[in-house]
Design an enzyme around this catalytic site. Structure first.
Site, PDB file in Angstrom:
ATOM      1  N   TYR A 125      29.118  46.587  58.233  1.00  0.00           N
ATOM      2  CA  TYR A 125      30.306  46.830  57.416  1.00  0.00           C
ATOM      3  C   TYR A 125      31.374  47.629  58.162  1.00  0.00           C
ATOM      4  CZ  TYR A 125      27.827  45.316  53.174  1.00  0.00           C
ATOM      5  OH  TYR A 125      27.163  44.598  52.224  1.00  0.00           O
ATOM      6  N   LYS A 192      14.758  47.448  59.413  1.00  0.00           N
ATOM      7  CA  LYS A 192      14.139  46.219  59.924  1.00  0.00           C
ATOM      8  C   LYS A 192      13.942  46.427  61.430  1.00  0.00           C
ATOM      9  CE  LYS A 192      12.903  41.884  59.154  1.00  0.00           C
ATOM     10  NZ  LYS A 192      11.854  41.450  58.242  1.00  0.00           N
ATOM     11  N   ASP A 226      12.340  44.039  53.698  1.00  0.00           N
ATOM     12  CA  ASP A 226      11.856  42.937  52.851  1.00  0.00           C
ATOM     13  C   ASP A 226      10.665  43.392  52.008  1.00  0.00           C
ATOM     14  OD1 ASP A 226      10.889  43.139  55.429  1.00  0.00           O
ATOM     15  OD2 ASP A 226      10.584  40.996  55.735  1.00  0.00           O
ATOM     16  N   ASP A 250      23.676  48.629  50.360  1.00  0.00           N
ATOM     17  CA  ASP A 250      24.509  47.920  49.390  1.00  0.00           C
ATOM     18  C   ASP A 250      23.631  47.020  48.513  1.00  0.00           C
ATOM     19  OD1 ASP A 250      26.720  46.963  48.101  1.00  0.00           O
ATOM     20  OD2 ASP A 250      27.441  45.718  49.751  1.00  0.00           O
TER      21      ASP A 250
END
Ligand code: NAD
Length: 369
Positions: A125, A192, A226, A250
């Site tokens: 972002y 991740k 995940d 987000d």
């Protein structure tokens, strides 16, 4: 002079309605506060030629604390988004979104109490993007190929994901300090790192280093994003504070809002070292503008977060208790809190706000109510 002076940006779309609700509720707590009403957004642009006038920035610079209604992201003006511009201008690096179950709110869970803390300035972002077929995009593709040996298809667009030690350290530290201040037990860092070793890996490594400074005081663990999604759906009660980089933050903050009843009840705060801006998670819902229909709760609960930040703990508790009581009773609530969205017993924004103010008055002076 009032004890606290706060800049108030009512916003556009449903912004002015929910802002009016929050303003009236905050004042009903009796806290000594003065609001400086300033503009930002498309309506302000029409009046002043600027989406985010200097006067508004000056007011926030001076007061260091602001509360704002949602602002429509305009298509085709100078800024990408007033919200992003404000976060950048004041370096509001931590976005804090508490997601808590309240009795009376229809939701699949009744035992959630999670605070999502999202890094607000870096990651995908950051706004560093290369558009399809632009000369600079071909150049960056060539450069990446020559530096790494990896090929990127020429018909690609590219977004850059910067994650720094500085950016990570301050948001993770904020999460631990928040835990200590609010008597919370655990911080979970979400990443991740198994795939993106140099960005998420750095985020995790830095988070572990910060966590070591709090060993014995606040518990620490990490989860792959995940797996985190699955665990939040299966057993949200196992989580306390989550700290995440911008994109995951987000997505996960909307997931967590969904665990506790949706956007209508999701407050938020954007915090930096130089100031703070409080706002609901939801947007300006233009289709409901001026209809006295939408739920003021998220904006009022953002006011609760603001009162806490100002050190007005008693007023914050009073306001939250009044909102919780109106939700628990389930009578004077807006359509989105009803089982059927067209339930004729649903009340409007103003009427729900009045009910909350009645509760505040009753709690402040039970003998007079
Ligand atoms: P939105 O949150 O405005 O609305 C999505 C839907 O959620 C609405 O149609 C409505 O059904 C529901 N909803 C939202 N707020 C509600 C409330 N208080 N009570 C009851 N129902 C509510 O999201 P969007 O439609 O994606 O965005 C509209 C505009 O708002 C866009 O221009 C977007 O960029 C902007 N936006 C601003 C902010 C902000 O100012 N911080 C945040 C998100 C979106």
């Amino acid at each position: 002079m009032a004890k606290h002076k706060v800049s108030f940006i009512p916003g556009d779309g449903i912004g002015p309605e929910v802002s009016d609700a929050a303003c009236r509720c905050i004042q009903a707590t009796g806290v000594d506060i003065e609001f400086d009403f300033v503009g930002a957004g498309t309506e302000t642009f029409e009046e002043t030629g600027s989406l985010l006038p200097e006067k508004t920035l000056e007011s926030i610079r001076e007061n260091k604390v602001a509360i704002k209604g949602p602002i429509t992201t305009p298509v085709g003006y100078g800024f990408r988004s007033v919200n992003v511009a404000l976060r950048k201008e004041f370096d509001l690096y931590a976005c804090v979104r508490p997601c808590k179950s309240y009795p009376g709110i229809r939701s699949r869970y009744n035992n959630v109490d999670i605070v999502v803390i999202r890094e607000n300035t870096e990651d995908l972002y950051a706004g560093i993007e290369f558009e399809l077929n632009k000369p600079e995009t071909f150049r960056i593709i060539e450069e990446i190929t020559s530096l790494t040996g990896s090929t990127i298809r020429p018909d690609s667009g590219i977004s850059i994901k910067p994650i720094s030690i500085t950016g990570t350290r301050r948001v993770v530290k904020y999460a631990f300090e928040y835990a200590l201040k609010h008597g919370r037990e655990k911080v979970t860092v979400v990443h991740k790192a198994n795939i993106m070793k140099y960005t998420d890996g750095l985020f995790l490594k830095t988070a572990r280093e910060v966590a070591a400074e709090y060993e014995g005081r606040v518990e620490f663990e990490d989860r792959i994003v995940d797996n985190m999604c699955m665990q939040l759906v299966q057993r949200p009660e196992a989580y306390d504070i989550l700290v995440l980089s911008n994109l995951y933050g987000d997505i996960i903050s909307d997931l967590c809002a969904g665990l506790v009843g949706g956007l209508g009840v999701a407050p938020g705060a954007n915090i930096g070292d130089k100031g703070a801006i409080f706002e609901a998670t939801h947007g300006s819902a233009p289709k409901y503008k001026g209809l006295n229909r939408v739920n003021p709760t998220a904006m009022i609960l953002s006011g609760v977060l603001m009162l806490e930040y100002l050190g007005e703990a008693a007023a914050a508790r009073l306001l939250e208790a009044a909102v919780a009581e109106v939700m628990r009773e389930g009578k004077k609530v807006t359509y989105d809190f009803k089982e059927h969205r067209n339930d004729p017993a649903a009340v409007g924004t103003r009427e729900m706000t009045d009910a909350i103010i009645d509760k505040i008055r009753h709690m402040r002076r039970p003998h007079e109510a």
